[in-house]
Design an enzyme around this catalytic site. Structure first.
Site, PDB file in Angstrom:
ATOM      1  N   ILE A   1       0.841  -1.191   0.000  1.00  0.00           N
ATOM      2  CA  ILE A   1       0.000   0.000   0.000  1.00  0.00           C
ATOM      3  C   ILE A   1       0.879   1.245   0.000  1.00  0.00           C
ATOM      4  CG2 ILE A   1      -1.878   1.186   1.155  1.00  0.00           C
ATOM      5  CD1 ILE A   1      -2.501  -1.652  -0.014  1.00  0.00           C
ATOM      6  N   GLU A   2       0.805   2.008  -1.091  1.00  0.00           N
ATOM      7  CA  GLU A   2       1.661   3.182  -1.259  1.00  0.00           C
ATOM      8  C   GLU A   2       0.846   4.425  -1.587  1.00  0.00           C
ATOM      9  OE1 GLU A   2       5.185   2.517  -3.601  1.00  0.00           O
ATOM     10  OE2 GLU A   2       5.074   0.359  -3.305  1.00  0.00           O
ATOM     11  N   GLY A   3      -0.407   4.424  -1.151  1.00  0.00           N
ATOM     12  CA  GLY A   3      -1.256   5.584  -1.376  1.00  0.00           C
ATOM     13  C   GLY A   3      -2.613   5.394  -0.725  1.00  0.00           C
TER      14      GLY A   3
END
Length: 563
Positions: free
Chosen positions: A156-158
Site C-alpha cells: 500500500i503506497e497511497g
C-alpha cells in the site's frame, strides 16, 4: 553471454534442493513477478523450474475494490465482455510452482493504481470477493481459473489506511475454513519506521511476513550500517506486532536499474544478511524487486547461495529488541519505478524507554546545516536536495531520492517533488529560512492540495493515463517528467503523445523519442528502434523555458496514440 551462462549453471545446481516453503525459516527468498521490470520477463513457470525463489509475489492487483489486475506481458487476455484479466497460462504456472514447493501470493496495491476502502464494511465485503476469486471460494470469473493462491501481500503506497485490518481479519476467517492448506498475509512497507500507510494496520492485524523495502529511502541497504534500520522492525515484531513470530525480510533491488537507490552487490548483501541473521530473531530472509531484474543481473543466484550457506529453519538469531534509532516516514516512493512520486519525511526520536519530545529545541541559525557541525536537540534542516538530521549534537546530511528536493514541513525535513519551488533552499527548524519557498501560482489539474501527483485520464486511442510532474526550476528554465502508463494492455514501441503547453512555454529537449513544436502544441514521437516491442509504461523528461510564472500542461489536452 558469460554472465547468463554462469547463472544457468548456478541455477541448475540449486534445482536438486527443492523443498516446501517453510515460513519459519530465516533463509527464504521472495521475489516479485509480473511487471516486466527488466523488459525480458519470462513466463512464471520458467522461474519455478529451479529452487532459487521460495515465494513468488504476483504484482499487481492495482485496483480494488473495483478489481484491476496488471501483469504486463504475462497476461493480456480478459473475460469476454469484461475488463477483468483472465490468465489461464499463469493459472497453470501457479499450480506448477506450488508443486515445486513454492508459495505464490498476490500483491494488492503498488506504486500506482486506484485502490482503497471506504470503511470496514467495504473491506469485509471485498475480502469475501478475494476469497471467492483467488482462493477456495467460487465465482463465475476467476482470473486464475481453479488455481488456489497461497496468500495476499499488501503493498500500500497511497490512499488512506481505512479498512485494511477488517479486510485481513475477514480473509483470515476464510483461511480458517480450509485447514487443508496454509495461507499467508504479507505486507511490503517502506523502510522508514513506522510506515505512513500501513503503520496502524501492522499494529492491529495478523501478518506472517513483512517485506521491508530497504531502497529508495535514506535507510536503504546503501546506508548500511549507519542508517540501515532493521532493528526498528525487529523491535516492532517483539513489542507491537499481533503475531510475535512474524518474519521480517530484507528487501533489495534486483539490479542497479531496479530502484533509484539502495542497490548493493551480492557480496555486500551477504554481509548485511549475515550480520542481521546473527543479531535479530525476526529475520525471514531476503526479498527482491523484481525476479526479472534479479535473474538478469545474477543477484538471484548470489542470494540463494548466501541463504543456503548461512540461513537456518526455525532457529533465528539471538535478537536485540532495543534499536538505537527510530524513524518516522510519510513516503510513497515507487517500488516499480525509479521515479518517486510523493514525500519522505525523516525524524529521529529517542528509544522507547526515553521520553519523546514533540518539538525540536529552537536554536537560531543563519547558514545551511553542515555535516558534523553543532546542532541542538532534534533539529532538522534542508540544503537543496539534502536533508539534515541532528544526532548527538551534530548535523548528519543525507541525499533525497533523485528528482526530489528537501523542504521543511512543520519542522520536519521531507523530500518532495520541486513542484515549482526553488531547489536550493537552506532551512533549519527553529531558525530562519534563507530562501522563500516559491509554490505554484495555481495548482495544476494533476496535483492534489499537497502538490502530490495524481493520475488523470487523458484522451487516447489505447487505455492509458498520462501524468505531468514538475521537475527543477532555475531562472526561466524548467524540467518536467512525463509518465505514460497502460491501464490494461501493453502499447507498441511506435507511439506518440501530444499536448498543449501553457502560454509562454517552449520545449527544447526530450530524454526519450523526438520532439516537435507547432505554436504551443507539442508532439513527442518514440524512436521504435530503441523501444521494446511492447511497453506498459514510458517515463521521460523534457526541458524548456517559460515566462513569468511556471505551470504544468492541462492533462485534458493530452492525446496518446499507439500505432
Amino acid at each position: 553471454m558469460k554472465l547468463l551462462a554462469g547463472l544457468s549453471v548456478a541455477l541448475a545446481a540449486f534445482s536438486a534442493y527443492t523443498t516446501a516453503f517453510d515460513v519459519n525459516c530465516n533463509s527464504n527468498y521472495v521475489s516479485y513477478y509480473g511487471q516486466n521490470s527488466a523488459r525480458n520477463q519470462k513466463s512464471l513457470g520458467e522461474y519455478c523450474k529451479d529452487a532459487v525463489e521460495d515465494v513468488i509475489v504476483l504484482a499487481f492487483m492495482n485496483g480494488f475494490p473495483n478489481i484491476l489486475l496488471n501483469f504486463a506481458n504475462a497476461c493480456e487476455t480478459t473475460f469476454e465482455g469484461s475488463t477483468l484479466l483472465h490468465c489461464p497460462s499463469m493459472a497453470k504456472d501457479i499450480k506448477y510452482c506450488q508443486a515445486q514447493g513454492k508459495a505464490v501470493i498476490l500483491s494488492m496495491g503498488g506504486a500506482s493504481g486506484a485502490y482503497g476502502f471506504s470503511g470496514d464494511s467495504d473491506a469485509v465485503a471485498f475480502a469475501d470477493t478475494v476469497w471467492n476469486m483467488f482462493f477456495k471460494g467460487s465465482s463465475d470469473k476467476r482470473p486464475f481459473d481453479d488455481a488456489v493462491l497461497d496468500g495476499i501481500d499488501l503493498d500500500i503506497e497511497g490512499g488512506s489506511g481505512a479498512g485494511y485490518p477488517a479486510f485481513i481479519n475477514q480473509l483470515r476467517s476464510h483461511y480458517a475454513s480450509d485447514p487443508s492448506k496454509q495461507y499467508y498475509i504479507a505486507a511490503a512497507p517502506q523502510c522508514p519506521f513506522p510506515d505512513v500507510y500501513l503503520s496502524s494496520t501492522l499494529n492491529s492485524a495478523w501478518f506472517d511476513m513483512v517485506y521491508v523495502q530497504f531502497y529508495n529511502n535514506y535507510c536503504g541497504l546503501n546506508a548500511y550500517p549507519n542508517w540501515f534500520n532493521f532493528g526498528d522492525w525487529d523491535n516492532w515484531t517483539k513489542t507491537k506486532s499481533i503475531n510475535k513470530n512474524v518474519k521480517v525480510y530484507i528487501g533489495a533491488p534486483g539490479s542497479p536499474s531496479a530502484a533509484s537507490s539502495g542497490y548493493v552487490d551480492g557480496s555486500t548483501l551477504k554481509t548485511i544478511y549475515d550480520a542481521v541473521r546473527s543479531k535479530y530473531s525476526s529475520l525471514g530472509g531476503i526479498m527482491t524487486w523484481d525476479v526479472s531484474q534479479a535473474r538478469t543481473s545474477g543477484l538471484a543466484g548470489s542470494i540463494r547461495a548466501a541463504l543456503d550457506a548461512g540461513g537456518t529453519c526455525k532457529n533465528g538469531g539471538g535478537g536485540d529488541p532495543t534499536p538505537t534509532t527510530t524513524t518516522t516516514s510519510t513516503t510513497t516512493t515507487s517500488s516499480t519505478s525509479s521515479v518517486p512520486h510523493s514525500t519522505t519525511s525523516m525524524s529521529t526520536t529517542p528509544t522507547p524507554s526515553e521520553p519523546t519530545t514533540s518539538e525540536p529545541t529552537s536554536t537560531s541559525h543563519t547558514n545551511c546545516p553542515v555535516s558534523g557541525e553543532p546542532c541542538s536537540g532534534n533539529q532538522q534542516g534542508c540544503d537543496g536536495n539534502k536533508f539534515a538530521l541532528c544526532s548527538g549534537g551534530k548535523w548528519y546530511l543525507g541525499s533525497c531520492v533523485s528528482g526530489t528536493t528537501c523542504v521543511l514541513n512543520n519542522g520536519q525535513a521531507i523530500c518532495d517533488w520541486p513542484n515549482g519551488r526553488s531547489t536550493d533552499t537552506c532551512e533549519i527548524s527553529g531558525g530562519s529560512s534563507l530562501q522563500k519557498r516559491l509554490d505554484f501560482s495555481k495548482v495544476s489539474l494533476i496535483t492534489q492540495p499537497k502538490l502530490r501527483p495524481k493520475p488523470v485520464n487523458a484522451q487516447s486511442n489505447v487505455p492509458t493515463r498520462v501524468e505531468f510532474v514538475a521537475g527543477d526550476i532555475s531562472g526561466e528554465k524548467y524540467s518536467m517528467v512525463v509518465k505514460i502508463q497502460a491501464n490494461k494492455k501493453a502499447f507498441s514501441g511506435k507511439w506518440s503523445i501530444g499536448f498543449t503547453l501553457p502560454d509562454g512555454q517552449t520545449v527544447d529537449s526530450t530524454s526519450r523519442g523526438e520532439v516537435s513544436v507547432d505554436s504551443n502544441t507539442v508532439t513527442i514521437k518514440s524512436n521504435p528502434s530503441s523501444e521494446e516491442a511492447e511497453n506498459m509504461a514510458a517515463i521521460f523528461k523534457i526541458t524548456g523555458t517559460f515566462k513569468d510564472s511556471y505551470d504544468l500542461p492541462d492533462t485534458n489536452s493530452a492525446v496518446f496514440r499507439s500505432f
